[in-house]
Design a protein around this motif. Structure first.
Motif, PDB file in Angstrom:
ATOM      1  N   GLY A 133     -13.548   2.295   6.731  1.00  0.00           N
ATOM      2  CA  GLY A 133     -13.702   1.357   7.951  1.00  0.00           C
ATOM      3  C   GLY A 133     -12.439   0.806   8.470  1.00  0.00           C
ATOM      4  O   GLY A 133     -12.252  -0.081   9.239  1.00  0.00           O
ATOM      5  N   GLY A 134     -11.227   1.334   7.855  1.00  0.00           N
ATOM      6  CA  GLY A 134     -10.088   1.199   8.295  1.00  0.00           C
ATOM      7  C   GLY A 134      -9.225   1.038   7.149  1.00  0.00           C
ATOM      8  O   GLY A 134      -9.355   1.470   6.113  1.00  0.00           O
ATOM      9  N   GLY A 135      -7.549   1.061   7.762  1.00  0.00           N
ATOM     10  CA  GLY A 135      -6.788   1.256   6.690  1.00  0.00           C
ATOM     11  C   GLY A 135      -6.312   2.599   6.381  1.00  0.00           C
ATOM     12  O   GLY A 135      -6.720   3.516   6.929  1.00  0.00           O
ATOM     13  N   ALA A 136      -5.263   2.746   5.694  1.00  0.00           N
ATOM     14  CA  ALA A 136      -4.380   3.745   5.580  1.00  0.00           C
ATOM     15  C   ALA A 136      -5.393   4.991   4.977  1.00  0.00           C
ATOM     16  O   ALA A 136      -4.953   6.034   5.209  1.00  0.00           O
ATOM     17  N   ASP A 137      -6.404   4.743   4.331  1.00  0.00           N
ATOM     18  CA  ASP A 137      -6.871   5.775   3.363  1.00  0.00           C
ATOM     19  C   ASP A 137      -8.173   6.616   4.210  1.00  0.00           C
ATOM     20  O   ASP A 137      -8.615   7.525   4.013  1.00  0.00           O
ATOM     21  N   GLY A 138      -8.317   6.036   5.558  1.00  0.00           N
ATOM     22  CA  GLY A 138      -9.300   6.802   6.622  1.00  0.00           C
ATOM     23  C   GLY A 138      -8.573   7.599   7.306  1.00  0.00           C
ATOM     24  O   GLY A 138      -9.210   8.089   8.106  1.00  0.00           O
ATOM     25  N   LEU A 139      -7.154   7.465   7.198  1.00  0.00           N
ATOM     26  CA  LEU A 139      -6.244   8.509   8.218  1.00  0.00           C
ATOM     27  C   LEU A 139      -6.423   9.978   7.666  1.00  0.00           C
ATOM     28  O   LEU A 139      -6.263  10.376   6.777  1.00  0.00           O
ATOM     29  N   THR A 140      -6.954  10.615   9.062  1.00  0.00           N
ATOM     30  CA  THR A 140      -6.912  12.303   8.914  1.00  0.00           C
ATOM     31  C   THR A 140      -5.990  12.954   9.855  1.00  0.00           C
ATOM     32  O   THR A 140      -6.061  12.549  10.962  1.00  0.00           O
ATOM     33  N   PHE A 141      -5.147  13.594   9.292  1.00  0.00           N
ATOM     34  CA  PHE A 141      -4.167  14.552   9.947  1.00  0.00           C
ATOM     35  C   PHE A 141      -4.570  15.771  10.594  1.00  0.00           C
ATOM     36  O   PHE A 141      -5.466  16.292   9.873  1.00  0.00           O
ATOM     37  N   GLY A 142      -4.311  16.059  11.903  1.00  0.00           N
ATOM     38  CA  GLY A 142      -4.558  17.650  12.382  1.00  0.00           C
ATOM     39  C   GLY A 142      -3.415  18.493  11.808  1.00  0.00           C
ATOM     40  O   GLY A 142      -2.657  17.864  11.190  1.00  0.00           O
ATOM     41  N   THR A 153       0.774  -1.282   0.150  1.00  0.00           N
ATOM     42  CA  THR A 153       0.056  -0.179   0.046  1.00  0.00           C
ATOM     43  C   THR A 153       0.903   1.273   0.093  1.00  0.00           C
ATOM     44  O   THR A 153       1.826   1.251   0.853  1.00  0.00           O
ATOM     45  N   VAL A 154       0.637   2.203  -0.974  1.00  0.00           N
ATOM     46  CA  VAL A 154       1.115   3.372  -0.762  1.00  0.00           C
ATOM     47  C   VAL A 154       0.255   4.594  -0.762  1.00  0.00           C
ATOM     48  O   VAL A 154      -0.877   4.477  -1.384  1.00  0.00           O
ATOM     49  N   SER A 155       0.349   5.629  -0.102  1.00  0.00           N
ATOM     50  CA  SER A 155      -0.473   6.596  -0.001  1.00  0.00           C
ATOM     51  C   SER A 155       0.335   7.984  -0.368  1.00  0.00           C
ATOM     52  O   SER A 155       1.478   7.978   0.148  1.00  0.00           O
ATOM     53  N   TRP A 156      -0.380   8.826  -1.048  1.00  0.00           N
ATOM     54  CA  TRP A 156       0.315  10.256  -1.157  1.00  0.00           C
ATOM     55  C   TRP A 156      -0.356  11.344  -0.515  1.00  0.00           C
ATOM     56  O   TRP A 156      -1.642  11.381  -0.658  1.00  0.00           O
ATOM     57  N   TYR A 157       0.249  12.179   0.154  1.00  0.00           N
ATOM     58  CA  TYR A 157      -0.197  13.391   0.925  1.00  0.00           C
ATOM     59  C   TYR A 157       0.433  14.649   0.273  1.00  0.00           C
ATOM     60  O   TYR A 157       1.419  14.797  -0.136  1.00  0.00           O
ATOM     61  N   GLY A 207      -7.786  -1.814   5.535  1.00  0.00           N
ATOM     62  CA  GLY A 207      -8.812  -2.284   6.608  1.00  0.00           C
ATOM     63  C   GLY A 207      -8.247  -2.875   7.332  1.00  0.00           C
ATOM     64  O   GLY A 207      -8.912  -3.072   8.527  1.00  0.00           O
ATOM     65  N   ASP A 208      -6.980  -3.501   7.206  1.00  0.00           N
ATOM     66  CA  ASP A 208      -6.206  -3.999   8.377  1.00  0.00           C
ATOM     67  C   ASP A 208      -5.706  -2.851   9.510  1.00  0.00           C
ATOM     68  O   ASP A 208      -5.341  -2.013   8.969  1.00  0.00           O
ATOM     69  N   ALA A 209      -5.288  -3.230  10.637  1.00  0.00           N
ATOM     70  CA  ALA A 209      -4.664  -2.396  11.702  1.00  0.00           C
ATOM     71  C   ALA A 209      -3.467  -1.991  11.097  1.00  0.00           C
ATOM     72  O   ALA A 209      -2.874  -0.900  11.173  1.00  0.00           O
ATOM     73  N   THR A 210      -2.670  -3.012  10.516  1.00  0.00           N
ATOM     74  CA  THR A 210      -1.197  -3.105  10.441  1.00  0.00           C
ATOM     75  C   THR A 210      -1.212  -1.808   9.015  1.00  0.00           C
ATOM     76  O   THR A 210      -0.203  -1.108   8.896  1.00  0.00           O
ATOM     77  N   ASN A 211      -2.010  -1.906   8.251  1.00  0.00           N
ATOM     78  CA  ASN A 211      -2.192  -0.792   6.891  1.00  0.00           C
ATOM     79  C   ASN A 211      -2.111   0.473   7.713  1.00  0.00           C
ATOM     80  O   ASN A 211      -1.878   1.506   6.954  1.00  0.00           O
ATOM     81  N   GLU A 212      -2.570   0.975   8.602  1.00  0.00           N
ATOM     82  CA  GLU A 212      -2.906   2.082   9.289  1.00  0.00           C
ATOM     83  C   GLU A 212      -1.392   2.839   9.635  1.00  0.00           C
ATOM     84  O   GLU A 212      -1.262   3.949  10.022  1.00  0.00           O
ATOM     85  N   LYS A 213      -0.327   1.971   9.741  1.00  0.00           N
ATOM     86  CA  LYS A 213       0.828   2.589  10.144  1.00  0.00           C
ATOM     87  C   LYS A 213       1.884   2.994   9.227  1.00  0.00           C
ATOM     88  O   LYS A 213       2.202   2.044   8.277  1.00  0.00           O
ATOM     89  N   ALA A 273       3.933   7.548   1.716  1.00  0.00           N
ATOM     90  CA  ALA A 273       3.926   6.907   2.786  1.00  0.00           C
ATOM     91  C   ALA A 273       3.528   5.389   2.321  1.00  0.00           C
ATOM     92  O   ALA A 273       2.494   5.105   1.789  1.00  0.00           O
ATOM     93  N   SER A 274       4.346   4.287   2.742  1.00  0.00           N
ATOM     94  CA  SER A 274       3.869   2.888   2.553  1.00  0.00           C
ATOM     95  C   SER A 274       3.437   2.238   3.705  1.00  0.00           C
ATOM     96  O   SER A 274       3.847   2.949   5.023  1.00  0.00           O
ATOM     97  N   SER A 275       2.895   1.150   3.664  1.00  0.00           N
ATOM     98  CA  SER A 275       2.281   0.341   4.699  1.00  0.00           C
ATOM     99  C   SER A 275       2.086  -0.889   4.405  1.00  0.00           C
ATOM    100  O   SER A 275       1.944  -1.250   3.320  1.00  0.00           O
ATOM    101  N   LEU A 276       2.088  -1.605   5.295  1.00  0.00           N
ATOM    102  CA  LEU A 276       2.054  -3.161   5.315  1.00  0.00           C
ATOM    103  C   LEU A 276       0.406  -3.811   5.417  1.00  0.00           C
ATOM    104  O   LEU A 276      -0.342  -2.811   5.588  1.00  0.00           O
TER     105      LEU A 276
END
Lengths: 117, 114
Positions: B96-105, A31-35, A99-105, A92-95
């Motif tokens: 419902g979860g995952g990196a795309d749901g993250l919002t930064f202050g 997973t890669v996210s861009w900000y 939907g997984d909790a690990t995906n959020e780090k 930012a990349s993630s494991l």
């Protein structure tokens, strides 16, 4: 270090031009996210890619587009640059899977500072 | 109301003092919470996750208050190297979860003074 690299580190463009920013994720991070981070603001979510497909998008116009490749690299493309596009662009990349909790780090690269004149 | 709100500061604190700052969030369905640290014009780095029961990592303590919808970060015995911007991150549950749901202050700027 996070193992996430971005290039270039700095870039100057003029209004109306197009730009491509590159990111190389950690091996195994699907997973890669861009900000986009404007001065004095928090990072704003542009979009996310999972296994080479867009998997989520923030409030950015279609002139912001991306690609993800099987070798854990990705690109952010911005067409018709505007002055307000001047910002630090972070990938930012993630494991795990979305939907997984690990995906959020998130593991961030050091960013590309884009200036649009 | 913004999804994630923080006092931008700056908080000017003498070395050795204890400092605390809060972050409020608007989506009561949010499930995941984090604090990231960002040094000047560098990338954010994960400082700690925030769990319902509260958690501690050395001099840093994070708390979650679901009823009032805020999270807090407490730094004890502050060091000069703690000077940075602290970003509150909340999963606002876009998917419902995952990196795309993250919002930064926007971040809280902390300056530790000698």
């Amino acid at each position: 270090e996070t193992g996430v690299t971005q290039s270039p580190t700095h870039l100057i463009k003029t209004r109306g031009q197009q730009v491509t920013l590159r990111c190389s994720s950690q091996s195994g991070h699907n997973t890669v996210s861009w900000y986009q981070q404007a001065l004095g603001q928090g990072p704003q979510f542009i979009f996310q890619y999972y296994r080479e497909e867009e998997n989520g998008r923030g409030n950015f116009p279609p002139r912001f587009s991306g690609l993800q490749f099987p070798n854990y690299s990705s690109e952010l493309n911005v067409n018709a640059l505007e002055l307000d596009d001047s910002a630090l662009y972070l990938c930012a990349s993630s494991l795990g899977t979305p939907g997984d909790a690990t995906n959020e780090k998130l593991f961030f690269g050091s960013g590309t500072q884009l200036s649009v004149l | 109301r913004k999804e994630v709100e923080q006092d931008p500061g700056p908080f000017n604190v003498p070395e050795g003092a204890t400092v605390a700052f809060n972050c409020t969030y608007s989506n009561s369905a949010s499930q995941s919470f984090f604090w990231y640290r960002q040094d000047c014009r560098k990338e954010p780095k994960l400082l700690m996750s925030v769990y319902s029961s509260g958690n501690e990592d050395g001099r840093f303590t994070a708390q979650l208050n679901r009823a009032s919808q805020y999270i807090s970060l407490l730094i004890r015995d502050s060091k000069l190297s703690d000077s940075a911007t602290y970003l509150c991150v909340v999963n606002t549950g876009r998917s419902g979860g995952g990196a795309d749901g993250l919002t930064f202050g926007k971040g809280t700027h902390l300056i530790i003074q000698p």
